[in-house]
Design an enzyme around this catalytic site. Structure first.
Site, PDB file in Angstrom:
ATOM      1  CG  ASN A   9      16.598  27.726   0.852  1.00  0.00           C
ATOM      2  OD1 ASN A   9      17.827  27.552   0.893  1.00  0.00           O
ATOM      3  ND2 ASN A   9      16.061  28.922   0.688  1.00  0.00           N
ATOM      4  CD1 TRP A  10      18.380  22.241   4.324  1.00  0.00           C
ATOM      5  CD2 TRP A  10      20.473  21.449   4.306  1.00  0.00           C
ATOM      6  NE1 TRP A  10      18.316  20.885   4.461  1.00  0.00           N
ATOM      7  CE2 TRP A  10      19.580  20.362   4.452  1.00  0.00           C
ATOM      8  CE3 TRP A  10      21.843  21.179   4.266  1.00  0.00           C
ATOM      9  CZ2 TRP A  10      20.014  19.041   4.572  1.00  0.00           C
ATOM     10  CZ3 TRP A  10      22.277  19.869   4.367  1.00  0.00           C
ATOM     11  CH2 TRP A  10      21.378  18.812   4.518  1.00  0.00           C
ATOM     12  CE  LYS A  11      15.703  30.505   4.016  1.00  0.00           C
ATOM     13  NZ  LYS A  11      14.827  31.544   4.520  1.00  0.00           N
ATOM     14  CG  HIS A  95      15.178  32.704  -1.305  1.00  0.00           C
ATOM     15  ND1 HIS A  95      15.319  33.595  -0.265  1.00  0.00           N
ATOM     16  CD2 HIS A  95      14.465  31.661  -0.824  1.00  0.00           C
ATOM     17  CE1 HIS A  95      14.713  33.095   0.797  1.00  0.00           C
ATOM     18  NE2 HIS A  95      14.195  31.929   0.501  1.00  0.00           N
ATOM     19  CD  GLU A  97      16.573  34.361   3.118  1.00  0.00           C
ATOM     20  OE1 GLU A  97      17.368  33.473   2.813  1.00  0.00           O
ATOM     21  OE2 GLU A  97      15.591  34.161   3.873  1.00  0.00           O
ATOM     22  CD  GLU A 167      10.281  30.741  -0.358  1.00  0.00           C
ATOM     23  OE1 GLU A 167      10.280  29.651   0.216  1.00  0.00           O
ATOM     24  OE2 GLU A 167      11.283  31.474  -0.414  1.00  0.00           O
ATOM     25  N   GLY A 173      10.896  33.070   7.766  1.00  0.00           N
ATOM     26  CA  GLY A 173      11.707  33.103   8.980  1.00  0.00           C
ATOM     27  C   GLY A 173      11.097  33.896  10.116  1.00  0.00           C
ATOM     28  CB  SER A 213       6.596  30.553   9.014  1.00  0.00           C
ATOM     29  OG  SER A 213       7.474  31.646   9.246  1.00  0.00           O
ATOM     30  N   GLY A 234      12.410  26.493   4.873  1.00  0.00           N
ATOM     31  CA  GLY A 234      13.695  26.968   5.400  1.00  0.00           C
ATOM     32  C   GLY A 234      13.987  26.322   6.745  1.00  0.00           C
ATOM     33  N   GLY A 235      13.701  27.042   7.801  1.00  0.00           N
ATOM     34  CA  GLY A 235      14.062  26.613   9.167  1.00  0.00           C
ATOM     35  C   GLY A 235      13.691  25.175   9.502  1.00  0.00           C
TER      36      GLY A 235
HETATM   37  P1  13P Z   1      11.342  29.592   6.586  1.00  0.00           P
HETATM   38  O1  13P Z   1      10.700  28.245   6.376  1.00  0.00           O
HETATM   39  O2  13P Z   1      12.486  29.537   7.559  1.00  0.00           O
HETATM   40  O3  13P Z   1      10.350  30.652   6.887  1.00  0.00           O
HETATM   41  O4  13P Z   1      12.036  30.001   5.179  1.00  0.00           O
HETATM   42  C1  13P Z   1      11.306  29.890   4.018  1.00  0.00           C
HETATM   43  C2  13P Z   1      12.226  30.065   2.876  1.00  0.00           C
HETATM   44  O5  13P Z   1      12.784  31.118   2.687  1.00  0.00           O
HETATM   45  C3  13P Z   1      12.451  28.913   1.987  1.00  0.00           C
HETATM   46  O6  13P Z   1      13.105  29.270   0.827  1.00  0.00           O
END
Ligand code: 13P
Length: 259
Positions: A9-11, A95, A97, A167, A173, A213, A234-235
């Site tokens: 997930n590149w956000k 998600h 967010e 999640e 993050g 993470s 994510g990251g």
């Molecule tokens: P991180 O891997 O950056 O913690 O993000 C997880 C995430 O929100 C994937 O959807």
């Protein structure tokens, strides 16, 4: 058969050029991971170009969100049909967010799940508790509420086309990853909810991903934990080496498991 999935997930990261370059650089390595389903969820503007790079490969493409309706006066929104026309097979819904930064309620997420399934997109339904909810012992209650709402519109046939992602908000993050035991416990709860709502065999066939993470340094211990069927990253999915390494770890785990 339950699929093991590694999804990125590149956000709100990577423009069109950066996205193209990233996929071109790692495509060969990703195609070597034959046991797992890899999914990339870039920004909307990069979707179509990445679709062009991924078509004729088994790598999946997903949107990061969508509206519950097909079209209309919803400035700034995108429909599931639009995602599909850009080449998506998947869409991330609910998600944290979207829930906590943009205030999306359970009902809205439920309507999106319904719409995604109606048009043939596979929803990756995200659930997870906030830190204060975990600390006050409400983890199960929160997960149950989010699952019950999102799945209230999902039949036993349709659930086969869904992926669930656990999640925990406190792990997203933050660099604070859930321990394999914490993740496994939550995944088992979700599996049990699925078994109660549908059937045990159906519950056992659904992929439940962990997100929060995930890195190449913790992926091996997490993937070995019971009920963890892959990752939503994510990251670390923004880094070529990291994303490939995590895919390799999950693919290798499956190879060993089967041998
Ligand atoms: P991180 O891997 O950056 O913690 O993000 C997880 C995430 O929100 C994937 O959807």
């Amino acid at each position: 058969m339950k699929q093991y999935i590694v999804a990125g997930n590149w956000k709100m990261h990577k423009d069109v050029q950066e996205a193209n370059l990233f996929v071109l650089n790692i495509l060969k390595d990703l195609l070597n991971q034959k046991k797992i389903q890899i999914i990339i969820c870039p920004s909307y503007t990069a979707l179509f170009n990445i679709h062009e790079l991924l078509k004729n490969t088994p790598i999946g493409l997903g949107g990061q969100n969508m509206h519950s309706q097909s079209k209309g006066a919803f400035t700034g929104e995108i429909s599931g049909e639009m995602l599909m026309s850009a080449g998506c097979q998947y869409v991330i819904l609910g998600h944290s967010e979207r829930r906590h930064v943009f205030g999306e309620a359970d009902d809205f997420i439920r309507d999106k799940v319904k719409q995604a399934l109606a048009i043939g997109l596979k929803p990756i339904i995200c659930v997870g508790e906030k830190l204060d909810e975990r600390q006050s012992g409400q983890t199960l209650e929160v997960i149950r509420r989010q699952c019950d709402s999102a799945l209230s519109v999902v039949t036993e046939h349709e659930i086969q086309h869904c992926v669930i992602a656990y999640e925990p908000v406190w792990a997203i993050g933050t660099g604070v990853v859930a321990t394999p035991e914490q993740a496994s416990e939550a995944h088992a709860m979700i599996r049990k909810l699925l078994a109660t709502k549908y059937s045990k065999s159906t519950a056992d066939s659904i992929s439940i991903l962990y997100g929060g993470s995930v890195k190449s340094s913790n992926a091996a211990s997490l993937i070995q934990a019971p009920d963890i069927d892959g990752f939503l990253i994510g990251g670390a999915s923004l880094l070529e080496d990291e994303f490939v390494k995590i895919a390799e770890i999950v693919d290798e785990y499956l190879k060993q498991k089967e041998s």
